[in-house]
Each structure stands twice: as C-alpha cells, then as structure tokens.
Design a protein around this motif. Structure first.
Motif, PDB file in Angstrom:
ATOM      1  N   LEU A 246       0.825  -1.208   0.000  1.00 27.48           N
ATOM      2  CA  LEU A 246       0.000   0.000   0.000  1.00 27.48           C
ATOM      3  C   LEU A 246       0.862   1.262   0.000  1.00 27.48           C
ATOM      4  CD1 LEU A 246      -2.854  -1.066   2.431  1.00 27.48           C
ATOM      5  CD2 LEU A 246      -2.903  -0.939  -0.065  1.00 27.48           C
ATOM      6  N   ARG A 247       1.975   1.241   0.722  1.00 27.56           N
ATOM      7  CA  ARG A 247       2.870   2.405   0.717  1.00 27.56           C
ATOM      8  C   ARG A 247       3.471   2.631  -0.669  1.00 27.56           C
ATOM      9  NH1 ARG A 247       4.454   0.188   5.782  1.00 27.56           N
ATOM     10  NH2 ARG A 247       6.305  -0.750   4.806  1.00 27.56           N
ATOM     11  N   ALA A 248       3.705   1.532  -1.397  1.00 29.39           N
ATOM     12  CA  ALA A 248       4.328   1.630  -2.726  1.00 29.39           C
ATOM     13  C   ALA A 248       3.329   1.925  -3.836  1.00 29.39           C
ATOM     14  CB  ALA A 248       5.065   0.329  -3.041  1.00 29.39           C
ATOM     15  N   ALA A 249       2.042   1.866  -3.531  1.00 29.49           N
ATOM     16  CA  ALA A 249       1.018   2.029  -4.561  1.00 29.49           C
ATOM     17  C   ALA A 249       0.906   3.481  -5.017  1.00 29.49           C
ATOM     18  CB  ALA A 249      -0.330   1.550  -4.032  1.00 29.49           C
ATOM     19  N   ASP A 250       0.640   3.645  -6.301  1.00 27.63           N
ATOM     20  CA  ASP A 250       0.348   4.963  -6.859  1.00 27.63           C
ATOM     21  C   ASP A 250      -1.140   5.229  -6.664  1.00 27.63           C
ATOM     22  OD1 ASP A 250      -0.224   7.175  -8.402  1.00 27.63           O
ATOM     23  OD2 ASP A 250       0.929   6.508 -10.142  1.00 27.63           O
ATOM     24  N   PRO A 251      -1.516   6.262  -5.902  1.00 27.40           N
ATOM     25  CA  PRO A 251      -2.936   6.515  -5.659  1.00 27.40           C
ATOM     26  C   PRO A 251      -3.754   6.657  -6.943  1.00 27.40           C
ATOM     27  CG  PRO A 251      -1.584   7.869  -4.216  1.00 27.40           C
ATOM     28  CD  PRO A 251      -0.654   7.222  -5.187  1.00 27.40           C
ATOM     29  N   ALA A 252      -3.123   7.156  -8.014  1.00 32.10           N
ATOM     30  CA  ALA A 252      -3.842   7.370  -9.272  1.00 32.10           C
ATOM     31  C   ALA A 252      -4.196   6.058  -9.957  1.00 32.10           C
ATOM     32  CB  ALA A 252      -3.007   8.236 -10.211  1.00 32.10           C
ATOM     33  N   LEU A 253      -3.540   4.966  -9.564  1.00 31.92           N
ATOM     34  CA  LEU A 253      -3.770   3.677 -10.204  1.00 31.92           C
ATOM     35  C   LEU A 253      -4.669   2.761  -9.374  1.00 31.92           C
ATOM     36  CD1 LEU A 253      -0.219   2.928 -11.652  1.00 31.92           C
ATOM     37  CD2 LEU A 253      -2.171   4.025 -12.759  1.00 31.92           C
ATOM     38  N   ILE A 254      -5.253   3.298  -8.315  1.00 34.18           N
ATOM     39  CA  ILE A 254      -6.179   2.513  -7.498  1.00 34.18           C
ATOM     40  C   ILE A 254      -7.607   2.830  -7.934  1.00 34.18           C
ATOM     41  CG2 ILE A 254      -7.063   2.094  -5.175  1.00 34.18           C
ATOM     42  CD1 ILE A 254      -4.270   2.760  -4.121  1.00 34.18           C
ATOM     43  N   ILE A 255      -8.334   1.787  -8.284  1.00 33.79           N
ATOM     44  CA  ILE A 255      -9.717   1.922  -8.746  1.00 33.79           C
ATOM     45  C   ILE A 255     -10.646   1.452  -7.632  1.00 33.79           C
ATOM     46  CG2 ILE A 255     -11.409   1.162 -10.463  1.00 33.79           C
ATOM     47  CD1 ILE A 255      -8.970   0.471 -12.254  1.00 33.79           C
ATOM     48  N   ARG A 256     -11.663   2.253  -7.342  1.00 35.85           N
ATOM     49  CA  ARG A 256     -12.671   1.839  -6.370  1.00 35.85           C
ATOM     50  C   ARG A 256     -14.033   1.789  -7.057  1.00 35.85           C
ATOM     51  NH1 ARG A 256     -14.113   4.609  -0.479  1.00 35.85           N
ATOM     52  NH2 ARG A 256     -15.972   3.358  -0.034  1.00 35.85           N
ATOM     53  N   SER A 257     -14.760   0.718  -6.813  1.00 37.17           N
ATOM     54  CA  SER A 257     -16.098   0.592  -7.399  1.00 37.17           C
ATOM     55  C   SER A 257     -16.969  -0.247  -6.471  1.00 37.17           C
ATOM     56  CB  SER A 257     -16.036  -0.051  -8.785  1.00 37.17           C
ATOM     57  OG  SER A 257     -15.369  -1.301  -8.740  1.00 37.17           O
ATOM     58  N   ASP A 258     -18.214   0.128  -6.365  1.00 35.30           N
ATOM     59  CA  ASP A 258     -19.164  -0.657  -5.584  1.00 35.30           C
ATOM     60  C   ASP A 258     -19.503  -1.946  -6.342  1.00 35.30           C
ATOM     61  OD1 ASP A 258     -19.245   1.326  -3.655  1.00 35.30           O
ATOM     62  OD2 ASP A 258     -20.923   2.367  -4.621  1.00 35.30           O
TER      63      ASP A 258
END
Length: 392
Positions: A246-258
């Motif tokens: 999670l620390r290494a993740a790029d926030p722009a590449l995280i997708i959230r969907s219901d």
C-alpha cells in the motif's frame, strides 16, 4: 454463412466472437467506446476457463503468463493460514491451476484472435429487437442477424430489451478496490486475507507487477477521495507484505467501485434470436474469481450449440450452472462480510478445522467450479481428463 452481431467488446463479447467465427459464423462486434480500455487491473483465469480457451487455440498463450508459485490460500489479518494449497495440487486434480493476468493482456489476446475486420469501435447501440434479430445503432444504422449476442455488461441494454421487467443489478453491500503495484524486493505469494468484514488479495503478475484487491462493507457511492489513504486506514496494520504494498502504490492507479450483482436470476438467457453472455446474463460478486471464467464458458458453449439447437439450447446448457456460480459466489461474499468478532472467529475456526480434517480442502471444494469441461469432453469424478498433453 450465418450472421451474428455481438453487442459489447468485453471478455464475453470478444470470446463469443472468436468462438462463433471458428464455427463458421460471420461476426460483427459493436463497441460503444472509441477504444478498448479494459476496466480494472487483473483477473483470474481458472482451470475451467483455460479448458474453454483451449478449444479456441488460446489456452497455452494465456498459461505462459502464469506466475502463481508456492503456497496459496486464505490467511487471517495477522498472517496465520486458514487454508492453503499449491498450484501443483490444483494441477494434479484438474490438469490446470490458475493464471492471474492483466485484464488488458487477455483483451489483447482475444482482439488479436478475432481480427480487425470484425470489431467496430465507437458504435453505440440504441435498440435491440430480439424477435427479429435486429440491432439499431445510435447513428441510425440497422443490422440484421441470425443471432444477436448481448455482451454489454452488468448494465446491459440488451438484457433490458429481452427482459424489461427484470429489476437489474443489486448492490452487494461491499465496495472494492483494485490496483497494480511494483513488486520491488518484496516476497509475494498469492493470498487472500480475511478480517471482520474486510478482504485483501495479493497476486503476482508477469513483469513483476503485483495485483492487489480489497473489499469492505460500505454504503454505496462513497468513492472519490484518496483511495490509497482509505486502504491504509483499513489494512495498514495487517500482515506483511500488505502495508508495504500500500505504501508503494500509486494513488492514481487505485480503482474503487461498488460491487453489484444480479441477485434475482433471469428466467432464461435468450429470447427470440438474441442471447446474453457474461455479466449481462449472470453478474456475480467477485468472491469465486469466476466472472470472466463464466463469460468464457458461455462463449464456447454458445458457439457449440448456436448452429444446431439455437438460443434455447444455449439457455438449457448454461442456466443451471451459472445460477449455481452466482449463488456460491454470493455465499462466500456473505461469509466475508461478517463483522461480529465472535461470528468471524467461528468462521475462521471452521475453515481451519476443515482444512485439517480434509487435505487440500481448498482445491476439493471447487470440484463443481473447476471440473467443468467444454462441450463434447468428459469430466472424470473428482478430476478432469485433459484435451491436451499433460505437462511434465
């Protein structure tokens, strides 16, 4: 030559096009988007779908991308195993394990297989007449076909045309995150970890990318903030390597969907000359990892029966099985949604005890899912007879 029009160029639509063309159909795929931009990050192609892809000559191309190694299974939030197995155990039972790959990679494989002449991008469909086999586009074009394949996803307009009184998708009660993270120096195993109402999955992909996914019980419609911060808040105290990923993740590449699904099953997957495949027919929660796999099965079965039994034969071949997959996936979703500490503890204890009593419980419990065979091939009780040479 019989004519087919496929509405939607997702996995179900593209696989349907490949399968029908190999059975001698002339196929046109209509896709509203101007370019194929796959939604999501990664997906799992399990033994049943790999066997289906074998019938199209694509199975080994997908298998070559596999990176699943070592022990795999389900852990607690503190890292203790609840149940585990190995790819070798699955392969010994089904002559295949599972390939986790980029959705974009599978889309590329399928697009290459149908050829550029069959795919028409930037074409929105305004109306489907299932009885007449007519598809009308938003530009005013009218296409007539012997078979119309509705592969336009969970919000399918084709499904609405076939079954206008169906209520459509329902919210499952969980929201989901998906993302891609560089592996770096981290040791990665394919695991899914369960907490109280929370799930976190980790899978290593080709190219040393790590596909991560997570779910949590949540009201719908809350996406839009800093999703990496949301994940760290929920999972930052879980076992390694989750916090580091999670620390290494790029926030722009995280997708959230219901997460939505078709809680009320359709009465059939056809009407007139039209059929439904994939999420348009039986959208399910992701807990079995069978959404894409069932769409691939649909496509292969449809191509097998379309020329002889027609749409009704497709419903007869697919309805019972896919209803079971939707129910099983929802059952697992309900189990992972448990927030009560006592009930969650009992759940974990039951899974752990079951694994001690039944070796390879994780694999054996999926016989009904992974033991499926393409039309014309026989399944052996407790295992599968391969249509290709067994690998050494």
């Amino acid at each position: 030559m019989p004519q087919a029009v496929v509405v939607g160029a997702g996995i179900g639509g593209l696989t349907s096009a490949v399968a029908l063309r190999r059975q001698g159909w002339e196929v046109t795929v209509l896709e509203r988007a101007a370019a194929i931009e796959p939604v999501g990050s990664g997906l799992a192609i399990a033994a049943n779908a790999l066997k289906a892809l074998d019938t199209l000559g694509l199975g080994d191309r997908v298998r070559a991308l596999s990176r699943v190694q070592g022990q795999v299974g389900i852990k607690r939030a503190d890292g203790r195993w609840l149940t585990h197995t190995t790819p070798e155990a699955a392969e010994g039972r089904y002559d295949d394990s599972v390939v986790v790959l980029l959705r974009a990679t599978l889309m590329e494989v399928l697009t290459d297989a149908i050829g550029p002449d069959a795919l028409r991008l930037g074409i929105g469909v305004s109306e489907v007449d299932p009885e007449g086999g007519v598809v009308r586009t938003e530009a005013g074009e009218e296409l007539r076909a012997d078979l119309v394949v509705g592969a336009d996803g969970i919000r399918s307009r084709t499904r609405q045309a076939l079954f206008p009184r169906h209520p459509g998708p329902a919210y499952s009660g969980v929201t989901a995150w998906r993302g891609l993270v560089p592996r770096g120096e981290l040791e990665i195993r394919s695991t899914e970890s369960w907490g109280r109402g929370l799930v976190f999955g980790v899978n290593l992909l080709a190219g040393d990318l790590v596909y991560v996914y997570a779910t949590d019980v949540s009201p719908p419609g809350l996406a839009g903030g800093d999703e990496r911060a949301e994940l760290i808040r929920r999972f930052g105290g879980w076992h390694d390597p989750i916090p580091a990923l999670l620390r290494a993740a790029d926030p722009a590449l995280i997708i959230r969907s219901d997460v939505h699904h078709l809680a009320e099953p359709l009465p059939a997957y056809h009407r007139g000359r039209a059929v439904l495949v994939g999420d348009a027919a039986h959208a399910m929660t992701p807990n079995l990892g069978q959404g894409a796999c069932q769409a691939i099965e649909d496509a292969v079965v449809l191509a097998h029966v379309a020329g002889s039994g027609g749409p009704a034969a497709y419903t007869a071949a697919r309805l019972a099985r896919t209803r079971k997959m939707v129910r099983r996936s929802w059952a697992v979703c309900r189990v992972t949604k448990v927030r009560n500490p006592l009930v969650a503890g009992l759940r974990d204890a039951a899974v752990s005890l079951g694994t001690r009593l039944v070796p390879d419980l994780l694999v054996r419990s999926l016989d009904e899912v992974l033991g499926w065979r393409p039309p014309g091939q026989e399944a052996a009780p407790g295992g599968v007879v391969s249509s290709r040479p067994r690998r050494p």
